[in-house]
Design a protein around this motif. Sequence first.
Motif, PDB file in Angstrom:
ATOM      1  N   ILE A   1       4.248   5.908  17.342  1.00  0.00           N
ATOM      2  CA  ILE A   1       3.881   7.210  16.770  1.00  0.00           C
ATOM      3  C   ILE A   1       2.485   7.161  16.133  1.00  0.00           C
ATOM      4  O   ILE A   1       1.606   7.960  16.460  1.00  0.00           O
ATOM      5  CB  ILE A   1       4.925   7.650  15.711  1.00  0.00           C
ATOM      6  N   ASP A   2       2.299   6.177  15.247  1.00  0.00           N
ATOM      7  CA  ASP A   2       1.055   6.159  14.456  1.00  0.00           C
ATOM      8  C   ASP A   2      -0.125   5.613  15.246  1.00  0.00           C
ATOM      9  O   ASP A   2      -1.258   6.054  15.064  1.00  0.00           O
ATOM     10  CB  ASP A   2       1.226   5.307  13.187  1.00  0.00           C
ATOM     11  N   GLU A   3       0.125   4.629  16.091  1.00  0.00           N
ATOM     12  CA  GLU A   3      -1.016   3.989  16.755  1.00  0.00           C
ATOM     13  C   GLU A   3      -1.279   4.524  18.152  1.00  0.00           C
ATOM     14  O   GLU A   3      -2.403   4.489  18.618  1.00  0.00           O
ATOM     15  CB  GLU A   3      -0.834   2.475  16.763  1.00  0.00           C
ATOM     16  N   TYR A   4      -0.221   5.005  18.807  1.00  0.00           N
ATOM     17  CA  TYR A   4      -0.437   5.485  20.177  1.00  0.00           C
ATOM     18  C   TYR A   4      -0.156   6.976  20.328  1.00  0.00           C
ATOM     19  O   TYR A   4      -0.245   7.507  21.438  1.00  0.00           O
ATOM     20  CB  TYR A   4       0.400   4.662  21.173  1.00  0.00           C
TER      21      TYR A   4
ATOM     22  N   GLU B   1       8.268  -0.928  -1.057  1.00  0.00           N
ATOM     23  CA  GLU B   1       7.115  -1.602  -1.662  1.00  0.00           C
ATOM     24  C   GLU B   1       6.324  -2.395  -0.628  1.00  0.00           C
ATOM     25  O   GLU B   1       5.098  -2.406  -0.640  1.00  0.00           O
ATOM     26  CB  GLU B   1       7.593  -2.558  -2.768  1.00  0.00           C
ATOM     27  N   LEU B   2       7.065  -3.014   0.262  1.00  0.00           N
ATOM     28  CA  LEU B   2       6.426  -3.919   1.214  1.00  0.00           C
ATOM     29  C   LEU B   2       5.980  -3.199   2.480  1.00  0.00           C
ATOM     30  O   LEU B   2       4.929  -3.504   3.048  1.00  0.00           O
ATOM     31  CB  LEU B   2       7.443  -5.005   1.585  1.00  0.00           C
ATOM     32  N   LEU B   3       6.784  -2.223   2.894  1.00  0.00           N
ATOM     33  CA  LEU B   3       6.543  -1.550   4.173  1.00  0.00           C
ATOM     34  C   LEU B   3       6.827  -0.054   4.005  1.00  0.00           C
ATOM     35  O   LEU B   3       7.827   0.463   4.526  1.00  0.00           O
ATOM     36  CB  LEU B   3       7.470  -2.147   5.258  1.00  0.00           C
ATOM     37  N   PRO B   4       5.948   0.660   3.279  1.00  0.00           N
ATOM     38  CA  PRO B   4       6.272   2.053   2.919  1.00  0.00           C
ATOM     39  C   PRO B   4       6.452   2.963   4.129  1.00  0.00           C
ATOM     40  O   PRO B   4       7.331   3.823   4.123  1.00  0.00           O
ATOM     41  CB  PRO B   4       5.068   2.483   2.074  1.00  0.00           C
ATOM     42  N   ARG B   5       5.665   2.762   5.138  1.00  0.00           N
ATOM     43  CA  ARG B   5       5.788   3.612   6.318  1.00  0.00           C
ATOM     44  C   ARG B   5       7.113   3.348   7.040  1.00  0.00           C
ATOM     45  O   ARG B   5       7.744   4.263   7.574  1.00  0.00           O
ATOM     46  CB  ARG B   5       4.590   3.351   7.250  1.00  0.00           C
TER      47      ARG B   5
ATOM     48  N   GLY C   1       0.814  -1.214   0.000  1.00  0.00           N
ATOM     49  CA  GLY C   1       0.000   0.000   0.000  1.00  0.00           C
ATOM     50  C   GLY C   1       0.842   1.255   0.000  1.00  0.00           C
ATOM     51  O   GLY C   1       1.962   1.272  -0.541  1.00  0.00           O
ATOM     52  N   SER C   2       0.308   2.308   0.633  1.00  0.00           N
ATOM     53  CA  SER C   2       1.002   3.597   0.568  1.00  0.00           C
ATOM     54  C   SER C   2       0.771   4.354   1.875  1.00  0.00           C
ATOM     55  O   SER C   2      -0.022   3.949   2.725  1.00  0.00           O
ATOM     56  CB  SER C   2       0.443   4.404  -0.603  1.00  0.00           C
ATOM     57  N   VAL C   3       1.483   5.473   1.977  1.00  0.00           N
ATOM     58  CA  VAL C   3       1.334   6.321   3.155  1.00  0.00           C
ATOM     59  C   VAL C   3       0.696   7.630   2.695  1.00  0.00           C
ATOM     60  O   VAL C   3       1.147   8.233   1.706  1.00  0.00           O
ATOM     61  CB  VAL C   3       2.705   6.611   3.808  1.00  0.00           C
ATOM     62  N   VAL C   4      -0.359   8.069   3.368  1.00  0.00           N
ATOM     63  CA  VAL C   4      -1.004   9.345   3.008  1.00  0.00           C
ATOM     64  C   VAL C   4      -0.983  10.257   4.230  1.00  0.00           C
ATOM     65  O   VAL C   4      -0.749   9.799   5.350  1.00  0.00           O
ATOM     66  CB  VAL C   4      -2.468   9.120   2.554  1.00  0.00           C
ATOM     67  N   GLU C   5      -1.218  11.538   3.996  1.00  0.00           N
ATOM     68  CA  GLU C   5      -1.315  12.492   5.117  1.00  0.00           C
ATOM     69  C   GLU C   5      -2.784  12.738   5.400  1.00  0.00           C
ATOM     70  O   GLU C   5      -3.557  13.039   4.502  1.00  0.00           O
ATOM     71  CB  GLU C   5      -0.658  13.819   4.735  1.00  0.00           C
TER      72      GLU C   5
ATOM     73  N   GLY D   1      -2.601  16.214   9.000  1.00  0.00           N
ATOM     74  CA  GLY D   1      -1.213  16.424   9.415  1.00  0.00           C
ATOM     75  C   GLY D   1      -0.550  15.184   9.974  1.00  0.00           C
ATOM     76  O   GLY D   1       0.564  15.253  10.480  1.00  0.00           O
ATOM     77  N   LYS D   2      -1.228  14.059   9.854  1.00  0.00           N
ATOM     78  CA  LYS D   2      -0.657  12.814  10.380  1.00  0.00           C
ATOM     79  C   LYS D   2      -0.381  11.846   9.242  1.00  0.00           C
ATOM     80  O   LYS D   2      -1.142  11.769   8.277  1.00  0.00           O
ATOM     81  CB  LYS D   2      -1.679  12.144  11.328  1.00  0.00           C
ATOM     82  N   LYS D   3       0.692  11.114   9.389  1.00  0.00           N
ATOM     83  CA  LYS D   3       0.988  10.083   8.383  1.00  0.00           C
ATOM     84  C   LYS D   3       0.099   8.867   8.656  1.00  0.00           C
ATOM     85  O   LYS D   3       0.013   8.407   9.802  1.00  0.00           O
ATOM     86  CB  LYS D   3       2.434   9.620   8.516  1.00  0.00           C
ATOM     87  N   VAL D   4      -0.551   8.421   7.608  1.00  0.00           N
ATOM     88  CA  VAL D   4      -1.405   7.230   7.795  1.00  0.00           C
ATOM     89  C   VAL D   4      -1.026   6.182   6.746  1.00  0.00           C
ATOM     90  O   VAL D   4      -1.005   6.468   5.545  1.00  0.00           O
ATOM     91  CB  VAL D   4      -2.901   7.598   7.660  1.00  0.00           C
ATOM     92  N   TRP D   5      -0.703   5.013   7.230  1.00  0.00           N
ATOM     93  CA  TRP D   5      -0.346   3.898   6.333  1.00  0.00           C
ATOM     94  C   TRP D   5      -1.627   3.205   5.892  1.00  0.00           C
ATOM     95  O   TRP D   5      -2.413   2.760   6.721  1.00  0.00           O
ATOM     96  CB  TRP D   5       0.581   2.937   7.077  1.00  0.00           C
TER      97      TRP D   5
END
Length: 818
Positions: free
Chosen positions: A338-341, A378-382, A194-198, A201-205
């Motif tokens: 960072i992303d989950e907590y 490709e496998l782990l973009p974040r 997949g991909s990472v989007v904003e 203001g937060k990065k979301v995988w």
Amino acid sequence: MTEHTAPMSPTTPGEFADEIRKELKYTQGVTAEQATPADVYVATATAVRKHLVDSWASTQHDMVAGSTKAVGYFSAEFLMGKQLLNALLNAGLSDQFYDAVKELGFDVQDVIDSEYEPGLGNGGLGRLAACYIDSLASKGVPAFGYGIQYRYGIFKQEFDEQGAQVERPDYWLANEEPWGHIDYNRSQRVNYGGSVVEENGKKVWKPAWSVRAVPVDYMVPGYASGRVNTLRLWSAKSYDEFDLLAFNKSEYVDAVKPQVAAENISKILYPEDSTPQGKALRLEQQYFFVAASIQDAIRVFYPGEENPDLTTFPSKICFQLNDTHPVIGIPELMRVLIDEYGYDWDTAWSITNKSFNYTCHTLLPEALEVWSAKLIGELLPRHLEIINKINEQFVAELGTKTNDSAKIDRMRIVTDGEDPQVHMAYLATYGGLHVNGVAALHSQLLKDVTLRDFSDVYGDKFTNVTNGVTPRRFIRIANPRLSALITEGLGTDRWLSDLDMLEGLVPLAKDDEFVKKFAAVKQANKVAFSNYAKREYDFDIDPNTMVNSMIKRLHEYKRQSLKILSVISQYADIKSGKVSADDILPRTVVFGAKAAPGYKMAKLTIQLINNVARVVNNDPDVKGKLAVYYPWNYNIRLAQHLIPATDLDEQISQAGKEASGTGNMKFALNGAMTVGTLDGANVEIRERVGAENFFLFGMTVDEVEALYAKGYEPKSYYEADPRLKQAVDMVADGTFSEGDKGLYEPLVTDWLNKDYFMTLADFSAYMDIQGEIETLYREPLEWSRKALLNVANSGFFSSDRAIDDYLRDIWETGPLGE
Ligand code: F58
């Protein structure tokens, strides 16, 4: 069998027989009369698990409720060996088992042999992980082993008519497997792609696909500790239902494709032992078990908490990275925090940094894993973003510590340029608190050579923990006769939890009667091995010859070729009558080794050994004087039979290439003498057992380096030593290939023109020391005295001591409740 020395359970043999009967009835659905030995094995395993379950539960409870930091041992491999005897020993049920099985009318050996050995590791690294979780439990330290339950373990090795290695799949799970408990209720989701989007203001995988990681739990009972830890091996399952529409159209293969792809992740143990291949599946596997394990640790230590305070995480558990395979855990923990907590970068970094330590197991630069950033992306973009940010932070930090820009460039975790590469060892070194090598020499070379730049800047991180092996499996279970004699000599069996006590045998080496008993144990073990080899392989091994073993992975640096060239030379000497019949010391040389399926030179060496064995063993001129055997499919079981029966052990790697070795420790502890180079843990073994009790030969690390620098010409050694010339010529001239001069041509060409590991340069020294070995062997009492001193002085090589070192210098924790 009454050598049993473990703390006894109050269960009587009669009661244990009843428990087995019950399991036969309620689990297996058979009566004792209908049962096969395999049924009795499964029923016994089920019964013994029930004896351990209360301790398992209380250990988990005390760990979560208490304040002792736990250890999470992250390893892509756990080479456990068979479980039954170990579980019985630690449950205090060994004697009862022997009597109960007899009462049920079965042969104990048949029951033991029914267990199928799981091969979830390649070699030393995987076995070390198994020894360490045994010692952690035996010390009462709360710990998890975290890894993968591969559906296929290391391949089964067979030899074809030509003596070449053939690999067969090892579908170990096709057999009854009573030890692992599949816990579908505690599965974890692991995402990929997949991909990472904003977003705000937060990065979301936004992952493209997910796999369900299902834990399979194995009890890890401690010896005499009353504690039972957990080995949690993850199995990959698909979330996707198969495509019913396609299935109904008979497109069976297409219908199950996504399922197959997901389940492929835990399908097969990475078999490569030469150079790591940049395979996507391998990275998928690494991320799979590490991501599931980190989520699992949070679940275990913050049960039911929606918003746990993860700043306390490093006081709950620390993760040991067994080589670079689990290093992707560092960016994963950053991502989770960072992303989950919702933690900020610096807080997340501080938690992460305190949560990881890294053990390096190699000195070969090509064996340090490097992943292409493109593949990770490709496998782990974040994760790639996080790794890049760690790298930026690292490079900036380096700028404050050194002005040497070339050095900073060499140290980059992510290389510059067109096709950036990620150095996992560098990420591990920077991302964790401690880095350790696995023997004193190895740790020194790591600092001086392999990770030189890092030790210059982060010297405090570097430490050594010399490897160790568990005395429960490798002395008590493998060698009951020696165990009984040690207990007799020391007057107690406490040495099984405190192996330094073996030093108490030193004075007994002066007592000829005791030394003779020790020699009798070895002789009985040789007879037992000879019987085993007859039964399993149809080999006719003469137990009255010197048993000379070389068992380990087949690798050029380990130099099986040096051993086989020496055997060829001895063969030639006997044949030509150069040595008189009286001067020949009858010897049986035993090899055990698997080669990585893609490693051509190693596979050709196997073929050569097998054909030398064929020629030598069928030659009436050398009958009774020299024999060579190569039991196929070397595994833990074979090791447990062969090591106690070995007189002379080969540890002959090129100095500076074997990180530690652990077979060397097992042999010394079982009363074999070692012929070896100053490499890995051999150095420390020799220091402890005494130079006069160790057959040292060959170049040192410095001499090896000097010879590389000067320019190494193997041919000059070939020309200079007629024994070597003759041996190499016999390989080239078809003596061991029915006249075919082409078969071993790649080996011969390599030896004469390249010989990177300097087999030829060490050949003369190796041959010369054989005289010394044979002279001593002709004095059986003196040989046995020295062998006994090896046992007495090798207590240091217990994995319990190694775990003490980790606890003190790296993990800063200890037994539960202390
Ligand atoms: C071994 N490494 C070292 N790697 O070679 C040995 O000296 C040491 O005693 C042992 O570790 C324990 O520290 C080793 O076994 C592997 O098997 C790798 C597994 C993954 C693929 C590449 C080889």
